[in-house]
Design a protein around this motif. Structure first.
Motif, PDB file in Angstrom:
ATOM      1  N   VAL A 111       0.812  -1.222   0.000  1.00 12.40           N
ATOM      2  CA  VAL A 111       0.000   0.000   0.000  1.00 12.40           C
ATOM      3  C   VAL A 111       0.846   1.273   0.000  1.00 12.40           C
ATOM      4  O   VAL A 111       0.479   2.280  -0.617  1.00 12.40           O
ATOM      5  CB  VAL A 111      -0.956  -0.002   1.218  1.00 12.40           C
ATOM      6  N   LEU A 112       1.991   1.257   0.667  1.00 11.85           N
ATOM      7  CA  LEU A 112       2.787   2.466   0.905  1.00 11.85           C
ATOM      8  C   LEU A 112       3.121   3.279  -0.351  1.00 11.85           C
ATOM      9  O   LEU A 112       3.069   4.516  -0.303  1.00 11.85           O
ATOM     10  CB  LEU A 112       4.078   2.087   1.653  1.00 11.85           C
ATOM     11  N   PRO A 113       3.478   2.667  -1.490  1.00  7.15           N
ATOM     12  CA  PRO A 113       3.809   3.479  -2.672  1.00  7.15           C
ATOM     13  C   PRO A 113       2.709   4.433  -3.112  1.00  7.15           C
ATOM     14  O   PRO A 113       2.994   5.488  -3.693  1.00  7.15           O
ATOM     15  CB  PRO A 113       4.080   2.417  -3.763  1.00  7.15           C
ATOM     16  N   ALA A 114       1.442   4.104  -2.822  1.00  4.77           N
ATOM     17  CA  ALA A 114       0.322   4.966  -3.212  1.00  4.77           C
ATOM     18  C   ALA A 114       0.388   6.334  -2.541  1.00  4.77           C
ATOM     19  O   ALA A 114      -0.125   7.319  -3.081  1.00  4.77           O
ATOM     20  CB  ALA A 114      -1.006   4.290  -2.872  1.00  4.77           C
ATOM     21  N   PHE A 115       1.033   6.416  -1.372  1.00  2.00           N
ATOM     22  CA  PHE A 115       1.134   7.677  -0.644  1.00  2.00           C
ATOM     23  C   PHE A 115       2.229   8.593  -1.205  1.00  2.00           C
ATOM     24  O   PHE A 115       2.319   9.751  -0.832  1.00  2.00           O
ATOM     25  CB  PHE A 115       1.416   7.407   0.835  1.00  2.00           C
ATOM     26  N   LEU A 116       3.055   8.052  -2.092  1.00  2.00           N
ATOM     27  CA  LEU A 116       4.205   8.805  -2.602  1.00  2.00           C
ATOM     28  C   LEU A 116       4.086   9.139  -4.086  1.00  2.00           C
ATOM     29  O   LEU A 116       5.061   9.523  -4.725  1.00  2.00           O
ATOM     30  CB  LEU A 116       5.498   7.999  -2.356  1.00  2.00           C
ATOM     31  N   LEU A 117       2.880   8.995  -4.648  1.00  2.00           N
ATOM     32  CA  LEU A 117       2.679   9.224  -6.079  1.00  2.00           C
ATOM     33  C   LEU A 117       3.005  10.655  -6.489  1.00  2.00           C
ATOM     34  O   LEU A 117       3.491  10.889  -7.591  1.00  2.00           O
ATOM     35  CB  LEU A 117       1.231   8.889  -6.458  1.00  2.00           C
ATOM     36  N   ILE A 118       2.731  11.610  -5.613  1.00  4.05           N
ATOM     37  CA  ILE A 118       3.005  13.008  -5.937  1.00  4.05           C
ATOM     38  C   ILE A 118       4.508  13.248  -6.118  1.00  4.05           C
ATOM     39  O   ILE A 118       4.940  14.029  -6.962  1.00  4.05           O
ATOM     40  CB  ILE A 118       2.405  13.957  -4.871  1.00  4.05           C
ATOM     41  N   TYR A 119       5.320  12.526  -5.345  1.00  6.89           N
ATOM     42  CA  TYR A 119       6.784  12.683  -5.433  1.00  6.89           C
ATOM     43  C   TYR A 119       7.346  11.986  -6.671  1.00  6.89           C
ATOM     44  O   TYR A 119       8.215  12.531  -7.354  1.00  6.89           O
ATOM     45  CB  TYR A 119       7.443  12.140  -4.162  1.00  6.89           C
ATOM     46  N   THR A 120       6.839  10.786  -6.977  1.00  7.53           N
ATOM     47  CA  THR A 120       7.316  10.106  -8.194  1.00  7.53           C
ATOM     48  C   THR A 120       6.892  10.897  -9.431  1.00  7.53           C
ATOM     49  O   THR A 120       7.630  10.964 -10.410  1.00  7.53           O
ATOM     50  CB  THR A 120       6.764   8.666  -8.268  1.00  7.53           C
ATOM     51  N   GLY A 121       5.699  11.509  -9.373  1.00 10.49           N
ATOM     52  CA  GLY A 121       5.249  12.353 -10.482  1.00 10.49           C
ATOM     53  C   GLY A 121       6.122  13.581 -10.645  1.00 10.49           C
ATOM     54  O   GLY A 121       6.443  14.001 -11.765  1.00 10.49           O
ATOM     55  N   PHE A 122       6.540  14.170  -9.517  1.00 11.42           N
ATOM     56  CA  PHE A 122       7.419  15.349  -9.543  1.00 11.42           C
ATOM     57  C   PHE A 122       8.746  15.027 -10.235  1.00 11.42           C
ATOM     58  O   PHE A 122       9.216  15.782 -11.089  1.00 11.42           O
ATOM     59  CB  PHE A 122       7.660  15.823  -8.104  1.00 11.42           C
ATOM     60  N   TRP A 123       9.332  13.867  -9.898  1.00 11.42           N
ATOM     61  CA  TRP A 123      10.604  13.494 -10.519  1.00 11.42           C
ATOM     62  C   TRP A 123      10.426  13.087 -11.972  1.00 11.42           C
ATOM     63  O   TRP A 123      11.334  13.275 -12.791  1.00 11.42           O
ATOM     64  CB  TRP A 123      11.278  12.381  -9.716  1.00 11.42           C
ATOM     65  N   ALA A 124       9.265  12.571 -12.323  1.00  3.55           N
ATOM     66  CA  ALA A 124       8.974  12.248 -13.724  1.00  3.55           C
ATOM     67  C   ALA A 124       8.951  13.523 -14.562  1.00  3.55           C
ATOM     68  O   ALA A 124       9.444  13.538 -15.698  1.00  3.55           O
ATOM     69  CB  ALA A 124       7.644  11.513 -13.830  1.00  3.55           C
ATOM     70  N   ASP A 125       8.389  14.598 -13.998  1.00  7.25           N
ATOM     71  CA  ASP A 125       8.353  15.881 -14.710  1.00  7.25           C
ATOM     72  C   ASP A 125       9.750  16.432 -14.952  1.00  7.25           C
ATOM     73  O   ASP A 125       9.979  17.158 -15.930  1.00  7.25           O
ATOM     74  CB  ASP A 125       7.542  16.910 -13.908  1.00  7.25           C
ATOM     75  N   LYS A 126      10.693  16.120 -14.072  1.00  6.48           N
ATOM     76  CA  LYS A 126      12.052  16.644 -14.186  1.00  6.48           C
ATOM     77  C   LYS A 126      12.954  15.766 -15.074  1.00  6.48           C
ATOM     78  O   LYS A 126      14.115  16.105 -15.296  1.00  6.48           O
ATOM     79  CB  LYS A 126      12.682  16.769 -12.790  1.00  6.48           C
ATOM     80  N   THR A 127      12.435  14.649 -15.553  1.00  2.00           N
ATOM     81  CA  THR A 127      13.228  13.732 -16.376  1.00  2.00           C
ATOM     82  C   THR A 127      13.234  14.193 -17.829  1.00  2.00           C
ATOM     83  O   THR A 127      12.172  14.438 -18.415  1.00  2.00           O
ATOM     84  CB  THR A 127      12.653  12.298 -16.290  1.00  2.00           C
ATOM     85  N   LYS A 128      14.413  14.282 -18.418  1.00  2.00           N
ATOM     86  CA  LYS A 128      14.536  14.790 -19.793  1.00  2.00           C
ATOM     87  C   LYS A 128      14.102  13.746 -20.822  1.00  2.00           C
ATOM     88  O   LYS A 128      13.182  13.969 -21.595  1.00  2.00           O
ATOM     89  CB  LYS A 128      15.984  15.232 -20.072  1.00  2.00           C
ATOM     90  N   ASP A 129      14.780  12.607 -20.855  1.00  2.70           N
ATOM     91  CA  ASP A 129      14.469  11.577 -21.852  1.00  2.70           C
ATOM     92  C   ASP A 129      13.528  10.548 -21.221  1.00  2.70           C
ATOM     93  O   ASP A 129      13.948   9.546 -20.653  1.00  2.70           O
ATOM     94  CB  ASP A 129      15.759  10.898 -22.345  1.00  2.70           C
ATOM     95  N   LYS A 130      12.232  10.816 -21.339  1.00  2.00           N
ATOM     96  CA  LYS A 130      11.222  10.018 -20.645  1.00  2.00           C
ATOM     97  C   LYS A 130      11.118   8.595 -21.199  1.00  2.00           C
ATOM     98  O   LYS A 130      11.000   7.639 -20.442  1.00  2.00           O
ATOM     99  CB  LYS A 130       9.877  10.730 -20.701  1.00  2.00           C
ATOM    100  N   SER A 131      11.163   8.452 -22.513  1.00  2.00           N
ATOM    101  CA  SER A 131      11.036   7.118 -23.113  1.00  2.00           C
ATOM    102  C   SER A 131      12.234   6.237 -22.771  1.00  2.00           C
ATOM    103  O   SER A 131      12.082   5.054 -22.451  1.00  2.00           O
ATOM    104  CB  SER A 131      10.875   7.228 -24.630  1.00  2.00           C
ATOM    105  N   LYS A 132      13.426   6.806 -22.807  1.00  2.00           N
ATOM    106  CA  LYS A 132      14.643   6.061 -22.467  1.00  2.00           C
ATOM    107  C   LYS A 132      14.611   5.610 -21.008  1.00  2.00           C
ATOM    108  O   LYS A 132      14.988   4.475 -20.689  1.00  2.00           O
ATOM    109  CB  LYS A 132      15.869   6.948 -22.720  1.00  2.00           C
ATOM    110  N   MET A 133      14.138   6.487 -20.132  1.00  2.00           N
ATOM    111  CA  MET A 133      14.065   6.150 -18.709  1.00  2.00           C
ATOM    112  C   MET A 133      13.047   5.047 -18.451  1.00  2.00           C
ATOM    113  O   MET A 133      13.262   4.180 -17.594  1.00  2.00           O
ATOM    114  CB  MET A 133      13.714   7.402 -17.901  1.00  2.00           C
ATOM    115  N   MET A 134      11.933   5.044 -19.205  1.00  2.00           N
ATOM    116  CA  MET A 134      10.931   3.995 -19.048  1.00  2.00           C
ATOM    117  C   MET A 134      11.518   2.617 -19.366  1.00  2.00           C
ATOM    118  O   MET A 134      11.256   1.635 -18.671  1.00  2.00           O
ATOM    119  CB  MET A 134       9.728   4.268 -19.965  1.00  2.00           C
TER     120      MET A 134
END
Length: 409
Positions: free
Chosen positions: A53-76
């Motif tokens: 369950v715990l990861p659901a509480f941190l979605l805002i932070y993972t989303g924040f770092w996703a926004d700061k990622t330059k090459d999104k497809s490569k990182m995926m």
């Protein structure tokens, strides 16, 4: 389904997500079963639930770092490879030792993998925004949601069955999960040229919760006549109520026998109606609710939830039909919210806002399940369902008065 045939970007992200979601669902149930292999079963299952369950509480932070990622497809792609190695590591640990420390390490690895999956979802959103038309967004997220519901059932069933076939070999299951994540990454690698996005990276160095909340408010303001706070609280309460309905229904069916004395058959019928409602509602997005305001959809969910608690106690055989409609209506909210996000939020804030909304909507789920089960043990299942019906009725009346007020204006 035309979207899957005609849009290579959506097809690749969808297919990759199928393997990821299947792997996550499979290992969730296996991880819980693994927890029961220890002497203190209750404690270990509780710890396992926390890791899930715990990861659901941190979605805002993972989303924040996703926004700061330059090459999104490569990182995926890179994340998929990392998750493969994580589960190979889990397979090695399970094969070498069986104690609390190894279990805790496995839980941490799984927690990190789930965080990376949330991060990957944040990376996916700008790609969808770039490659989907505004009228395709609800349909796209509806299809992702419906197949997520299907894979949740299939993954859990397959996990239990696969464990039996392999003689309770948790090591082999972990290896299978590693293979699923590898396939997910390879699909993205093969279709990488279609994973285009607007190359805008968030310049914000740290997460500002107040600013994010303001952006979330702007998303819901796009829905005419919606009152932001009431809409947010209503969806949170819906998740809160629905999280309690599931386990409480399973408990109630131990004494109620609407379809004969076979408990397993009764649970299966209720779960099938619930899953069918979610799947059908997600697949058919262009129905009556397509032009309906969010608050009206919420009103329907509250109304059917009020009816469900009463019917379950007195006309149990009719309750699955109402459960179908609860799931059908509830399935409309998430794609609608995602559509609002993609159509109204800039690419450099997509992950953060999407994660923030997801965190708001999911944090109530574990509390709802725990609270209603606690009340049922303290009083009775019948009284608990009456409480759920009463809360739902109050929600229905509030949304009804709000809609009437909006129509008068």
């Amino acid at each position: 389904m035309k979207l899957l045939k005609n849009n290579k970007t959506f097809f690749s992200l969808f297919l990759s997500s199928v393997f990821t979601m299947f792997g996550a669902s499979l290992f969730n149930i296996v991880f819980l079963i693994y927890a029961t292999s220890f002497q203190s079963k209750g404690l270990m299952v509780s710890i396992a639930e926390v890791f899930i369950v715990l990861p659901a509480f941190l979605l805002i932070y993972t989303g924040f770092w996703a926004d700061k990622t330059k090459d999104k497809s490569k990182m995926m792609i890179f994340i998929g490879i990392m998750q493969m190695f994580f589960f190979l590591l889990i397979a090695i640990i399970i094969g070498l030792t069986h104690n609390f420390i190894s279990f805790f390490i496995i839980g941490i690895i799984k927690f990190i993998s789930d965080l990376l999956s949330s991060y990957k979802n944040g990376l996916r959103i700008p790609i969808l925004q770039k490659n989907l038309k505004s009228n395709e967004v609800s349909s796209a997220f509806g299809q992702l949601q419906s197949f997520g519901s299907i894979l949740e059932i299939v993954g859990q069933t397959f996990g239990v069955m696969f464990l039996s076939l392999t003689g309770q070999s948790f090591t082999i299951v972990a290896i299978l999960n590693a293979i699923l994540y590898l396939i997910s990454a390879l699909i993205l690698l093969f279709f990488k040229r279609y994973l285009t996005f607007n190359s805008v990276v968030s310049s914000i160095s740290r997460l500002n919760i107040r600013e994010t909340f303001s952006q979330i408010k702007s998303v819901f303001s796009k829905e005419k006549n919606n009152k932001f706070v009431i809409t947010i609280l209503s969806i949170i309460f819906i998740n809160f109520i629905l999280s309690g309905i599931g386990p409480l229904t399973d408990l109630a069916l131990t004494n109620l026998h609407p379809f004969g004395n076979n408990y397993g058959v009764s649970v299966l019928i209720f779960n099938c109606f619930l899953s069918s409602g979610m799947i059908v509602g997600s697949l058919f997005m262009n129905d009556f609710f397509n032009e309906t305001k969010m608050n009206t959809i919420i009103l329907y969910v509250f109304g059917f939830s009020t009816l469900f608690g009463i019917l379950l106690m007195h006309l149990t055989f009719l309750a699955p039909i109402v459960l179908f409609y609860i799931a059908y209506c509830a399935s409309k909210t998430s794609p609608r919210v995602n559509s609002l996000i993609l159509n109204n939020i800039s690419p450099d804030n997509l992950g953060k806002v999407s994660g923030g909304i997801s965190t708001l909507f999911t944090f109530s789920v574990p509390f709802g399940a725990s609270l209603f089960i606690f009340i049922a043990n303290l009083t009775s299942i019948v009284i608990t369902f009456y409480i759920i019906s009463l809360i739902s009725l109050l929600g229905f009346l509030m949304m009804f008065l709000l809609s009437r007020q909006s129509s008068i204006k």
